[in-house]
Enzyme design. Structure first.
Site, PDB file in Angstrom:
ATOM      1  CG  ASN A 130      -0.850 -38.413   0.984  1.00  0.00           C
ATOM      2  OD1 ASN A 130      -0.387 -37.828   2.038  1.00  0.00           O
ATOM      3  ND2 ASN A 130      -0.008 -39.147  -0.321  1.00  0.00           N
ATOM      4  CG  HIS A 149      -4.949 -36.537   7.510  1.00  0.00           C
ATOM      5  ND1 HIS A 149      -4.071 -36.549   8.216  1.00  0.00           N
ATOM      6  CD2 HIS A 149      -5.156 -37.073   8.869  1.00  0.00           C
ATOM      7  CE1 HIS A 149      -3.660 -36.783   9.309  1.00  0.00           C
ATOM      8  NE2 HIS A 149      -4.201 -37.205   9.626  1.00  0.00           N
TER       9      HIS A 149
HETATM   10  C1  LIG Z   1       2.248 -31.048  13.872  1.00  0.00           C
HETATM   11  C2  LIG Z   1       1.301 -32.030  15.373  1.00  0.00           C
HETATM   12  C3  LIG Z   1       2.890 -31.636  16.031  1.00  0.00           C
HETATM   13  N1  LIG Z   1       0.017 -31.531  15.773  1.00  0.00           N
HETATM   14  C4  LIG Z   1      -0.795 -32.826  15.699  1.00  0.00           C
HETATM   15  O1  LIG Z   1      -0.048 -33.437  15.393  1.00  0.00           O
HETATM   16  C5  LIG Z   1      -2.177 -32.524  15.415  1.00  0.00           C
HETATM   17  C6  LIG Z   1      -2.497 -32.151  17.243  1.00  0.00           C
HETATM   18  C7  LIG Z   1      -2.149 -32.855  18.138  1.00  0.00           C
HETATM   19  C8  LIG Z   1      -2.931 -34.106  18.230  1.00  0.00           C
HETATM   20  N2  LIG Z   1      -1.743 -35.509  18.721  1.00  0.00           N
HETATM   21  C9  LIG Z   1      -1.311 -34.671  19.620  1.00  0.00           C
HETATM   22  C10 LIG Z   1      -0.070 -35.528  20.448  1.00  0.00           C
HETATM   23  C11 LIG Z   1       1.576 -35.183  20.387  1.00  0.00           C
HETATM   24  C12 LIG Z   1       1.353 -33.621  19.602  1.00  0.00           C
HETATM   25  C13 LIG Z   1       0.037 -33.406  19.035  1.00  0.00           C
HETATM   26  C14 LIG Z   1      -0.530 -33.684  18.181  1.00  0.00           C
HETATM   27  N3  LIG Z   1      -2.791 -33.547  15.425  1.00  0.00           N
HETATM   28  C15 LIG Z   1      -4.002 -32.875  14.930  1.00  0.00           C
HETATM   29  O2  LIG Z   1      -4.382 -32.218  15.237  1.00  0.00           O
HETATM   30  C16 LIG Z   1      -5.033 -33.809  14.649  1.00  0.00           C
HETATM   31  C17 LIG Z   1      -5.710 -33.596  13.491  1.00  0.00           C
HETATM   32  C18 LIG Z   1      -4.313 -33.845  12.647  1.00  0.00           C
HETATM   33  C19 LIG Z   1      -4.748 -33.696  10.638  1.00  0.00           C
HETATM   34  C20 LIG Z   1      -4.120 -32.209  10.768  1.00  0.00           C
HETATM   35  N4  LIG Z   1      -4.927 -32.001   8.988  1.00  0.00           N
HETATM   36  C21 LIG Z   1      -3.584 -32.890   7.708  1.00  0.00           C
HETATM   37  N5  LIG Z   1      -4.289 -32.070   6.885  1.00  0.00           N
HETATM   38  C22 LIG Z   1      -5.469 -32.349   6.251  1.00  0.00           C
HETATM   39  C23 LIG Z   1      -5.735 -30.784   5.893  1.00  0.00           C
HETATM   40  C24 LIG Z   1      -4.656 -30.531   4.375  1.00  0.00           C
HETATM   41  O3  LIG Z   1      -4.078 -30.970   4.122  1.00  0.00           O
HETATM   42  O4  LIG Z   1      -4.974 -28.970   4.177  1.00  0.00           O
HETATM   43  S1  LIG Z   1      -1.956 -32.864   8.400  1.00  0.00           S
HETATM   44  C25 LIG Z   1      -1.104 -32.837   6.616  1.00  0.00           C
HETATM   45  O5  LIG Z   1       0.188 -32.289   7.602  1.00  0.00           O
HETATM   46  C26 LIG Z   1       0.631 -34.374   7.701  1.00  0.00           C
HETATM   47  C27 LIG Z   1       2.126 -33.721   6.977  1.00  0.00           C
HETATM   48  O6  LIG Z   1       2.613 -34.738   7.259  1.00  0.00           O
HETATM   49  P1  LIG Z   1       3.411 -36.054   6.378  1.00  0.00           P
HETATM   50  O7  LIG Z   1       2.491 -35.988   5.220  1.00  0.00           O
HETATM   51  O8  LIG Z   1       4.457 -36.744   6.995  1.00  0.00           O
HETATM   52  O9  LIG Z   1       4.743 -34.849   5.497  1.00  0.00           O
HETATM   53  P2  LIG Z   1       5.566 -33.919   5.765  1.00  0.00           P
HETATM   54  O10 LIG Z   1       6.079 -33.333   4.731  1.00  0.00           O
HETATM   55  O11 LIG Z   1       5.763 -33.695   6.487  1.00  0.00           O
HETATM   56  O12 LIG Z   1       6.240 -35.404   5.698  1.00  0.00           O
HETATM   57  C28 LIG Z   1       7.378 -35.820   4.101  1.00  0.00           C
HETATM   58  C29 LIG Z   1       7.940 -37.322   4.349  1.00  0.00           C
HETATM   59  O13 LIG Z   1       8.278 -37.136   2.552  1.00  0.00           O
HETATM   60  C30 LIG Z   1       9.664 -38.082   2.730  1.00  0.00           C
HETATM   61  N6  LIG Z   1       9.990 -37.714   1.597  1.00  0.00           N
HETATM   62  C31 LIG Z   1      10.190 -36.987  -0.016  1.00  0.00           C
HETATM   63  N7  LIG Z   1      10.289 -37.240  -0.935  1.00  0.00           N
HETATM   64  C32 LIG Z   1       9.899 -38.441  -0.539  1.00  0.00           C
HETATM   65  C33 LIG Z   1       9.651 -39.181  -1.863  1.00  0.00           C
HETATM   66  N8  LIG Z   1       9.663 -39.335  -3.020  1.00  0.00           N
HETATM   67  N9  LIG Z   1       9.325 -40.627  -1.257  1.00  0.00           N
HETATM   68  C34 LIG Z   1       9.126 -40.935   0.072  1.00  0.00           C
HETATM   69  N10 LIG Z   1       9.390 -39.953   1.057  1.00  0.00           N
HETATM   70  C35 LIG Z   1       9.748 -39.002   0.703  1.00  0.00           C
HETATM   71  C36 LIG Z   1      10.611 -36.372   3.455  1.00  0.00           C
HETATM   72  O14 LIG Z   1      11.566 -36.306   3.812  1.00  0.00           O
HETATM   73  C37 LIG Z   1       8.997 -36.291   4.813  1.00  0.00           C
HETATM   74  O15 LIG Z   1      10.032 -37.113   5.906  1.00  0.00           O
HETATM   75  C38 LIG Z   1       0.248 -35.018   7.244  1.00  0.00           C
HETATM   76  O16 LIG Z   1      -0.701 -35.997   8.087  1.00  0.00           O
HETATM   77  C39 LIG Z   1      -0.700 -33.382   6.300  1.00  0.00           C
HETATM   78  O17 LIG Z   1      -2.368 -34.738   5.964  1.00  0.00           O
HETATM   79  N11 LIG Z   1      -6.285 -33.478  15.087  1.00  0.00           N
HETATM   80  C40 LIG Z   1      -6.540 -34.392  16.416  1.00  0.00           C
HETATM   81  O18 LIG Z   1      -5.572 -34.559  17.170  1.00  0.00           O
HETATM   82  O19 LIG Z   1      -7.661 -33.511  17.562  1.00  0.00           O
HETATM   83  C41 LIG Z   1      -8.328 -33.814  18.442  1.00  0.00           C
HETATM   84  C42 LIG Z   1      -9.646 -33.978  18.845  1.00  0.00           C
HETATM   85  C43 LIG Z   1      -9.781 -34.916  19.199  1.00  0.00           C
HETATM   86  C44 LIG Z   1     -11.521 -35.648  19.257  1.00  0.00           C
HETATM   87  C45 LIG Z   1     -11.785 -34.732  19.387  1.00  0.00           C
HETATM   88  C46 LIG Z   1     -11.533 -33.324  19.008  1.00  0.00           C
HETATM   89  C47 LIG Z   1     -10.557 -32.983  18.435  1.00  0.00           C
END
Ligand SMILES: CC(C)NC(=O)[C@H](Cc1c[nH]c2ccccc12)NC(=O)[C@H](CCCC/N=C(/NCCC(=O)O)S[C@H]1O[C@H](COP(=O)(O)OP(=O)(O)OC[C@H]2O[C@@H](n3cnc4c(N)ncnc43)[C@H](O)[C@@H]2O)[C@@H](O)[C@H]1O)NC(=O)OCc1ccccc1
Ligand SMILES: [Zn+2]
Length: 244
Positions: free
Chosen positions: A107, A124
């Site tokens: 977050n 992040h």
């Molecule tokens: C979508 C995904 C497939 N894509 C990636 O992972 C990419 C690409 C990638 C890299 N490696 C891989 C391997 C496989 C596949 C893809 C990749 N990763 C990247 O690009 C990363 C960078 C990733 C970071 C991106 N920035 C964010 N945020 C900041 C910005 C901003 O906020 O504006 S990511 C952002 O989205 C993500 C959201 O996920 P969650 O936090 O889990 O939230 P979500 O809504 O998905 O889920 C919420 C959950 O809560 C639950 N919930 C709801 N209510 C409650 C409740 N009350 N209590 C408990 N739980 C609850 C729900 O049921 C749900 O399950 C978080 O990480 C968040 O920070 N960088 C990189 O790899 O760089 C390379 C590199 C390496 C070296 C040199 C140069 C380059």
């Protein structure tokens, strides 16, 4: 809500606990999660934009003002949000004398710190800081109400929010600290994350490879194969139950 006594004792017996949080831990503060972004922002004009496209260098270079304004909108939304029971419970847990509790978050909202947490590993980045895209100098000026991208006073470059955009590397020290905290824990607790974004989503497997027990807290359990125990519930009520 009842937590399986066996799981509770595994958590309470652990010497070293590493917690990874995601947007779900801020949901009870009224902060939209990425998954529910479209539903929760349908009133706003921003619901039409894909967070992954906006949170990217390509998005910024294509239309810097629009991406800047998206972050200004998210900041204005966050301003009124308060830390919830989950944030406060984790902060209290970190004070524990008999357990080493390390907090890693995806977050950028700063609510863990507002909830009293110290030493938060922000994988992040943080939405309340800005720096220059070109010379990386931190920009300390007040950005309230600023609708257009600010020019860096040092080099004339474009000022951007200090968050990690998709396709960008994570802050080196934060990643190193997160890796070592995952390697060296007895319990890895994944709270409020869909475990879809890497490399953060790979930390649980790292911990498991070192013999840690992986426990997930989420009202909608993920299909993650590395999780040993699913605690199906909302972060606030579950973490209060774990600590009492
Ligand atoms: C979508 C995904 C497939 N894509 C990636 O992972 C990419 C690409 C990638 C890299 N490696 C891989 C391997 C496989 C596949 C893809 C990749 N990763 C990247 O690009 C990363 C960078 C990733 C970071 C991106 N920035 C964010 N945020 C900041 C910005 C901003 O906020 O504006 S990511 C952002 O989205 C993500 C959201 O996920 P969650 O936090 O889990 O939230 P979500 O809504 O998905 O889920 C919420 C959950 O809560 C639950 N919930 C709801 N209510 C409650 C409740 N009350 N209590 C408990 N739980 C609850 C729900 O049921 C749900 O399950 C978080 O990480 C968040 O920070 N960088 C990189 O790899 O760089 C390379 C590199 C390496 C070296 C040199 C140069 C380059
Ligand atoms: Zn600059």
């Amino acid at each position: 809500m009842e937590i399986d006594p066996e799981v509770l004792s595994i958590i309470q017996r652990a010497k070293r606990v590493t917690i990874l949080t995601g947007a779900g831990v801020s949901a009870e503060s009224g902060v939209a999660t990425f998954r529910s972004y479209k539903e929760e922002t349908k009133e706003s004009l921003w619901s039409q934009y894909d967070p992954q496209k906006m949170a990217s260098i390509e998005g910024f270079l294509k239309n810097p003002n629009r991406v800047w304004q998206w972050y200004q909108w998210r900041r204005s939304e966050l301003k009124s949000k308060k830390p919830n029971d989950a944030h406060k419970a984790i902060a209290k847990w970190q004070q524990s004398k008999d357990q080493r509790v390390t907090l890693i978050t995806q977050n950028v909202d700063g609510l863990h710190q507002a909830g009293g947490s110290k030493d938060v590993i922000e994988l992040h980045g943080n939405i309340w800081s800005n720096h220059c895209l070109q010379c990386r100098a931190e920009y300390k000026g007040n950005t309230d109400g600023v609708e257009d991208v600010i020019e860096c006073p040092k080099c004339g470059g474009q000022v951007r929010p200090s968050v990690v955009w998709f396709g960008e590397a994570l802050p080196e020290k934060a990643w190193r600290d997160a890796e070592s905290a995952s390697y060296s824990c007895d319990v890895f607790l994944s709270v409020g994350t869909s475990s879809q974004v890497y490399p953060a989503a790979g930390l649980a497997a790292l911990a498991k490879s070192q013999g840690a027990t992986v426990i997930e807290v989420n009202p909608e359990p993920t299909e993650s194969s590395v999780v040993d125990y699913f605690i199906v519930g909302r972060a606030g009520e579950v973490l209060i139950n774990i600590l009492n």
